[in-house]
Design a protein around this motif. Sequence first.
Motif, mmCIF file in Angstrom:
data_model
loop_
_atom_site.group_PDB
_atom_site.id
_atom_site.type_symbol
_atom_site.label_atom_id
_atom_site.label_comp_id
_atom_site.label_asym_id
_atom_site.label_seq_id
_atom_site.Cartn_x
_atom_site.Cartn_y
_atom_site.Cartn_z
ATOM 1 N N LEU A 228 31.296 -28.493 39.552
ATOM 2 C CA LEU A 228 33.050 -29.108 39.922
ATOM 3 C C LEU A 228 33.239 -29.993 39.638
ATOM 4 C CD1 LEU A 228 32.504 -27.727 43.997
ATOM 5 C CD2 LEU A 228 33.921 -26.612 41.963
ATOM 6 N N ILE A 229 32.234 -31.086 39.305
ATOM 7 C CA ILE A 229 32.731 -32.589 38.975
ATOM 8 C C ILE A 229 32.968 -32.685 37.193
ATOM 9 C CG2 ILE A 229 31.727 -34.258 38.381
ATOM 10 C CD1 ILE A 229 29.573 -34.238 40.749
ATOM 11 N N GLY A 230 32.192 -31.627 36.421
ATOM 12 C CA GLY A 230 32.371 -31.752 35.217
ATOM 13 C C GLY A 230 31.346 -32.596 34.347
ATOM 14 N N ALA A 231 31.318 -31.794 33.402
ATOM 15 C CA ALA A 231 30.399 -32.918 32.196
ATOM 16 C C ALA A 231 30.943 -34.142 32.131
ATOM 17 C CB ALA A 231 30.315 -31.463 30.748
ATOM 18 N N LEU A 232 32.251 -34.181 31.387
ATOM 19 C CA LEU A 232 32.319 -35.533 31.095
ATOM 20 C C LEU A 232 32.342 -36.329 32.650
ATOM 21 C CD1 LEU A 232 33.629 -37.068 28.944
ATOM 22 C CD2 LEU A 232 36.591 -36.251 29.311
ATOM 23 N N VAL A 233 32.799 -36.596 33.852
ATOM 24 C CA VAL A 233 32.803 -37.509 34.908
ATOM 25 C C VAL A 233 31.127 -38.200 34.733
ATOM 26 C CG1 VAL A 233 33.423 -37.235 37.279
ATOM 27 C CG2 VAL A 233 35.198 -36.463 35.565
ATOM 28 N N LEU A 234 30.197 -36.508 34.661
ATOM 29 C CA LEU A 234 29.353 -36.878 35.157
ATOM 30 C C LEU A 234 28.289 -37.385 33.856
ATOM 31 C CD1 LEU A 234 27.719 -33.392 36.278
ATOM 32 C CD2 LEU A 234 27.707 -34.841 37.368
ATOM 33 N N ALA A 235 28.790 -37.061 32.650
ATOM 34 C CA ALA A 235 28.356 -38.359 31.492
ATOM 35 C C ALA A 235 28.726 -39.868 31.848
ATOM 36 C CB ALA A 235 28.955 -37.983 30.651
ATOM 37 N N LEU A 236 30.231 -39.801 32.229
ATOM 38 C CA LEU A 236 30.273 -41.077 33.288
ATOM 39 C C LEU A 236 30.077 -41.561 34.005
ATOM 40 C CD1 LEU A 236 34.583 -40.782 32.453
ATOM 41 C CD2 LEU A 236 33.254 -42.748 30.716
ATOM 42 N N LEU A 237 29.306 -41.310 35.138
ATOM 43 C CA LEU A 237 28.749 -41.387 35.982
ATOM 44 C C LEU A 237 27.654 -42.444 35.431
ATOM 45 C CD1 LEU A 237 29.566 -39.210 39.047
ATOM 46 C CD2 LEU A 237 30.514 -41.366 38.434
ATOM 47 N N LEU A 238 26.741 -41.342 34.636
ATOM 48 C CA LEU A 238 25.110 -41.316 34.050
ATOM 49 C C LEU A 238 25.787 -42.581 33.105
ATOM 50 C CD1 LEU A 238 24.004 -37.909 32.747
ATOM 51 C CD2 LEU A 238 22.736 -39.272 34.574
ATOM 52 N N GLY A 239 26.264 -43.209 32.529
ATOM 53 C CA GLY A 239 26.554 -44.667 31.621
ATOM 54 C C GLY A 239 26.541 -45.548 32.531
ATOM 55 N N ILE A 240 27.401 -44.988 33.559
ATOM 56 C CA ILE A 240 27.557 -46.095 34.843
ATOM 57 C C ILE A 240 26.316 -46.707 35.116
ATOM 58 C CG2 ILE A 240 28.047 -47.120 37.185
ATOM 59 C CD1 ILE A 240 30.860 -45.381 36.070
ATOM 60 N N ALA A 241 25.387 -45.529 35.274
ATOM 61 C CA ALA A 241 23.692 -45.617 35.739
ATOM 62 C C ALA A 241 22.945 -46.193 34.973
ATOM 63 C CB ALA A 241 23.373 -44.475 36.027
ATOM 64 N N MET A 242 23.268 -46.124 33.722
ATOM 65 C CA MET A 242 22.562 -46.960 32.071
ATOM 66 C C MET A 242 22.245 -48.389 32.940
ATOM 67 S SD MET A 242 21.088 -44.938 30.144
ATOM 68 C CE MET A 242 21.074 -43.749 29.336
ATOM 69 N N GLN A 243 23.251 -49.769 33.930
ATOM 70 C CA GLN A 243 23.193 -50.917 33.428
ATOM 71 C C GLN A 243 21.601 -50.954 34.711
ATOM 72 O OE1 GLN A 243 25.723 -53.077 32.954
ATOM 73 N NE2 GLN A 243 26.167 -51.622 32.057
ATOM 74 N N LEU A 244 20.986 -49.472 34.988
ATOM 75 C CA LEU A 244 19.812 -49.998 35.340
ATOM 76 C C LEU A 244 19.095 -49.708 34.478
ATOM 77 C CD1 LEU A 244 20.119 -47.903 38.980
ATOM 78 C CD2 LEU A 244 20.547 -50.272 38.819
ATOM 79 N N ALA A 245 19.256 -49.453 33.215
ATOM 80 C CA ALA A 245 18.028 -49.384 32.008
ATOM 81 C C ALA A 245 16.920 -50.480 33.090
ATOM 82 C CB ALA A 245 18.521 -49.237 31.189
ATOM 83 N N PRO A 246 15.730 -51.239 31.914
ATOM 84 C CA PRO A 246 15.168 -52.144 31.635
ATOM 85 C C PRO A 246 15.745 -53.324 31.016
ATOM 86 C CG PRO A 246 14.100 -50.492 30.963
ATOM 87 C CD PRO A 246 15.132 -49.991 31.779
ATOM 88 N N ASP A 247 15.880 -54.800 31.683
ATOM 89 C CA ASP A 247 16.596 -55.506 31.092
ATOM 90 C C ASP A 247 16.413 -55.967 28.861
ATOM 91 O OD1 ASP A 247 17.752 -56.207 33.583
ATOM 92 O OD2 ASP A 247 15.405 -57.906 33.577
ATOM 93 N N GLY A 248 15.469 -55.031 28.778
ATOM 94 C CA GLY A 248 14.512 -55.064 27.575
ATOM 95 C C GLY A 248 15.896 -54.442 26.977
ATOM 96 N N LEU A 249 15.924 -53.016 27.479
ATOM 97 C CA LEU A 249 16.423 -52.377 26.534
ATOM 98 C C LEU A 249 18.309 -52.988 25.850
ATOM 99 C CD1 LEU A 249 17.016 -49.131 25.160
ATOM 100 C CD2 LEU A 249 16.916 -48.755 27.412
ATOM 101 N N ARG A 250 18.538 -53.696 27.220
ATOM 102 C CA ARG A 250 19.930 -52.902 27.875
ATOM 103 C C ARG A 250 20.472 -55.068 26.500
ATOM 104 N NH1 ARG A 250 21.533 -55.312 33.156
ATOM 105 N NH2 ARG A 250 19.792 -55.007 33.838
ATOM 106 N N THR A 251 19.447 -55.715 26.556
ATOM 107 C CA THR A 251 19.412 -56.938 26.157
ATOM 108 C C THR A 251 19.768 -56.754 24.689
ATOM 109 O OG1 THR A 251 18.641 -58.493 27.323
ATOM 110 C CG2 THR A 251 18.979 -59.416 25.755
ATOM 111 N N GLU A 252 18.786 -55.952 23.858
ATOM 112 C CA GLU A 252 18.714 -55.342 22.640
ATOM 113 C C GLU A 252 19.856 -54.232 22.579
ATOM 114 O OE1 GLU A 252 15.494 -53.377 20.147
ATOM 115 O OE2 GLU A 252 15.244 -53.879 21.853
ATOM 116 N N ALA A 253 20.307 -53.846 23.102
ATOM 117 C CA ALA A 253 21.698 -52.973 22.655
ATOM 118 C C ALA A 253 22.818 -53.398 23.062
ATOM 119 C CB ALA A 253 21.259 -51.661 23.826
ATOM 120 N N LYS A 254 23.219 -55.276 23.409
ATOM 121 C CA LYS A 254 24.465 -55.043 23.988
ATOM 122 C C LYS A 254 25.372 -54.788 23.160
ATOM 123 C CE LYS A 254 26.211 -59.141 26.619
ATOM 124 N NZ LYS A 254 25.823 -60.193 27.326
ATOM 125 N N ALA A 255 25.043 -55.253 21.518
ATOM 126 C CA ALA A 255 26.179 -55.435 21.306
ATOM 127 C C ALA A 255 26.989 -54.452 20.644
ATOM 128 C CB ALA A 255 26.041 -56.365 19.319
#
Length: 88
Positions: A34-61
Motif C-alpha cells: 500500500l505504501i509503494g516501492a518509491l516511498v519505501l526506497a525513500l524511507l530506506l534512503g533516510i535510514a541509510m543515515q544509520l550506516a557506519p560513520d566510515g561508510l558515510r564519510t567516504e560516500a559523502k560527496a
Amino acid sequence: MSIMKTKSFWLATIMTLICSVAGILLAKLPYVNLIGALVLALLLGIAMQLAPDGLRTEAKAGVGFISNKFLRLGIILLGFRLNLEAAC
C-alpha cells in the motif's frame, strides 16, 4: 562530470541501488504494498543515515550528488504518479 570517476560516487550509487531494489522487494509484501516501492526506497534512503560513520564519510560527496539529482527525480515521479492515480 569528474565526480563519476570517484570512489565516493560509486559507493553512493551502490547505496542508492540497494535502497531501490529493497524498496521494490518490500513493496511486494502484503500490506506493505500500500505504501509503494518509491516511498519505501525513500524511507530506506533516510535510514541509510544509520550506516557506519566510515561508510558515510567516504560516500559523502557522492551522496550529495546523487541526492541532488535522483532524490529530486524520485519526488517528481512520486508526485506524477499520485496525479495519475487521482485522474483515473
